[in-house]
Scaffold this active site. Structure first.
Site, short mmCIF file in Angstrom:
data_model
loop_
_atom_site.label_atom_id
_atom_site.label_comp_id
_atom_site.label_asym_id
_atom_site.label_seq_id
_atom_site.Cartn_x
_atom_site.Cartn_y
_atom_site.Cartn_z
N GLU A 1 5.43 33.05 22.53
CA GLU A 1 5.30 34.50 22.29
C GLU A 1 4.73 35.19 23.52
O GLU A 1 5.27 36.18 24.01
CB GLU A 1 4.39 34.73 21.09
N HIS A 2 3.61 34.69 24.01
CA HIS A 2 3.00 35.18 25.25
C HIS A 2 3.06 34.06 26.28
O HIS A 2 2.70 32.93 25.98
CB HIS A 2 1.53 35.56 25.04
#
Length: 428
Positions: free
Chosen positions: A320-321
Site C-alpha cells: 500500500e505504501h
C-alpha cells in the site's frame, strides 16, 4: 408530470443472485484446491470439451487459413474502429472528446461526476481527521453535488468534534453520527432523508470493508481495503534509525498491519530488527500493543542480492505504501510498477502522505496495487461514451454489424442493422 409504467418487469437483475453466489463460491473453492485439473474437469462437465486448454500457435494459423475472407474483413473493420477509439481515449485521458472514426461515424466520451458520494471516516481506535480531508475534498473537487460523511460516535458526544469540523470545512453536505456496518448500510440505502450513495469511499476496519464488499454492485466502492501496509526498499546507504521508525509508524495502525523491509544490506537489516522492538516499547499503551503484535506476526525482513531483486519482490507484494531509501532513487522510481503510493528518499515518509502532504491516503492493500491505484478524482467521475452517425455511414457500419451479429448467432441484433439499411436504401 407523473410517471406511468405501461409495462413493469416482474423481476430484477438481482432476482437469482443468492443462488448464483452459492454456486460460484463452491466452484471457486473447488478450483482453489484442484488447480488446473479442476478447470479441466469443470470445462468437460459444463462445456463438453476435453481438448487442449491453451490455444496453440498452430491452431491459430489453421484458423487464419480456413476462416472465410468476408468474416476476417468484418472483424478487421470492427478492430480498426475500436482501436482508433481506444487510442483517442488514451490521448484524451481525463477529458471530454469526440472523434470521427470513419466517414460519418463519430464517437466520444463525457466525464460526468456521480450525484451522491458517501465518505466513511474512521474514528474508533484513532480519530482519523485526515481521512475526512482525503475523501470529502476529493469528491467535491470531482464535482459531486451531494457528499455524505459518516463517522463513529462516542458515547454522549457523537462523532469526534475535529472530524465533524474537518468534514464540514472540506464540503460535506451531510454529516452522520454513524459508524461501522450501520454507516455503510445507511449511505447505500439512502437512510436519514438522504439519497442513496452512488459510491462509498474511505478506510475502515474489517467490518466496514466486508460491508462494502457485500454491497458492491448495489453501490460503487473505491476499493477492497484491508489492514494498512508499509514496504521499505533500503540499501546500505539508508539510515537504520529512519527505517525502523517508519516501520513502527505504520505498525501502530493495528495488530494485523504488515511491515516489510527489502534490503541488500545484512548489516542494515540486523540494526533495524534490533531497533524496532526498542522503539515499540517506548510507545503509549494502545499504539504499543498494536505495533508489537503487527511486527511480531506480520513483520518481514527480506535480504536480496541486487536492486533488481528488491524491485521484483516489492512488485510481488505491491505494498500500500512503499518507501525507497537507496543510493539510486531514480532507478527505482522508473523500475517499480506495483504500489499504492511511493515515497522517494528519506526526506519523505508515509505519515506525510497520510496526513497532509497532498497525495491521497486511501490506497489499495492486499496486493491490489497490481491492478489499481488509490482514491483520486476519477473514482467519483464516470467516463461515459457516446456515438452518432450519418445515414450514409450506415451502409458500411450497419452491414458489418449485421453480419458480425449473425456470425455470433444473434439474429435480433442483426435485424436492427437490417431495418436501417432497408430504410435508408442500402442492401444488407
Amino acid at each position: 408530470m407523473a410517471i406511468t409504467y405501461l409495462k413493469k418487469s416482474p423481476k430484477t437483475s438481482s432476482t437469482d443472485d443468492t443462488k448464483t453466489t452459492g454456486i460460484v463460491q463452491d466452484l471457486l473453492k473447488n478450483i482453489e484446491t484442484t488447480k488446473e485439473q479442476g478447470c479441466i474437469d469443470l470445462t468437460k462437465k459444463f462445456d463438453k470439451y476435453d481438448g487442449e486448454i491453451i490455444v496453440s500457435k498452430e491452431r491459430i494459423e489453421e484458423i487464419k487459413k480456413t476462416l472465410d475472407q468476408k468474416t476476417k474483413d468484418d472483424v478487421q473493420f470492427s478492430y480498426e474502429r475500436v482501436r482508433k477509439f481506444a487510442e483517442a481515449q488514451l490521448k484524451n485521458y481525463g477529458q471530454d472528446f469526440e472523434v470521427e472514426l470513419s466517414d460519418g461515424l463519430f464517437a466520444g466520451q463525457k466525464l460526468i461526476p456521480v450525484n451522491t458520494a458517501g465518505c466513511y471516516v474512521p474514528g474508533g481506535r484513532y480519530a482519523h481527521i485526515a481521512s475526512a480531508v482525503m475523501s470529502v475534498t476529493t469528491a467535491k473537487v470531482a464535482g459531486v453535488k451531494n457528499v455524505i460523511a459518516c463517522s463513529p460516535p462516542k458515547e454522549g458526544v457523537g462523532a469526534h468534534p475535529t472530524i465533524i469540523y474537518t468534514a464540514d470545512l472540506c464540503g460535506a453536505d451531510v454529516i452522520l453520527n454513524l459508524g461501522g456496518v450501520p454507516a455503510i448500510a445507511a449511505m447505500t440505502n439512502g437512510l436519514f432523508n438522504n439519497p442513496p450513495a452512488d459510491i462509498i469511499v474511505g478506510p475502515g476496519n474489517q467490518f466496514v470493508a466486508e460491508a462494502k464488499r457485500i454491497l458492491f454492485g448495489k453501490v460503487g466502492i473505491d476499493l477492497f481495503a484491508g489492514p494498512t501496509e508499509i514496504g521499505i526498499i533500503a540499501d546500505a546507504k539508508a539510515d537504520p534509525e529512519i527505517v525502523a521508525v517508519d516501520l513502527v509508524g505504520q505498525a501502530e495502525h493495528g495488530y494485523n498491519s504488515p511491515c516489510w523491509l527489502y534490503t541488500t544490506s545484512k548489516e542494515l537489516a540486523e540494526k533495524v530488527m534490533k531497533r524496532v522492538p526498542e522503539l515499540i516499547a517506548e510507545l503509549p499503551e494502545v499504539p504499543r500493543t498494536n505495533a508489537d503484535a503487527a511486527w511480531r506476526d506480520y513483520g518481514e525482513v527480506i535480504l536480496c542480492d541486487t536492486d533488481e531483486e528488491m524491485a521484483t519482490i516489492s512488485d510481488e507484494y505491491a505494498p500500500e505504501h512503499l518507501e525507497v531509501q537507496t543510493e539510486n532513487l531514480e532507478w527505482f522510481h522508473k523500475r517499480l510498477t506495483n504500489y499504492g503510493s511511493l515515497f522517494i528518499g528519506e526526506e519523505t515518509t508515509v505519515a506525510y502522505g497520510d496526513k497532509c502532504s497532498g497525495t491521497n491516503h486511501i490506497l489499495p492493500t492486499k496486493g491490489a496495487g497490481r491492478y489499481t491505484g488509490g482514491l483520486f478524482v476519477g473514482k467519483f467521475v464516470k467516463t461515459l461514451s457516446f456515438q452518432r452517425m450519418t445515414k450514409e455511414s450506415t451502409e458500411l457500419v450497419g452491414a458489418a454489424a449485421a453480419r458480425i451479429s449473425r456470425y455470433e448467432g444473434m439474429e435480433a441484433h442483426a435485424r436492427t442493422g437490417d431495418v436501417r439499411l432497408k430504410k435508408y436504401g442500402y442492401s444488407s
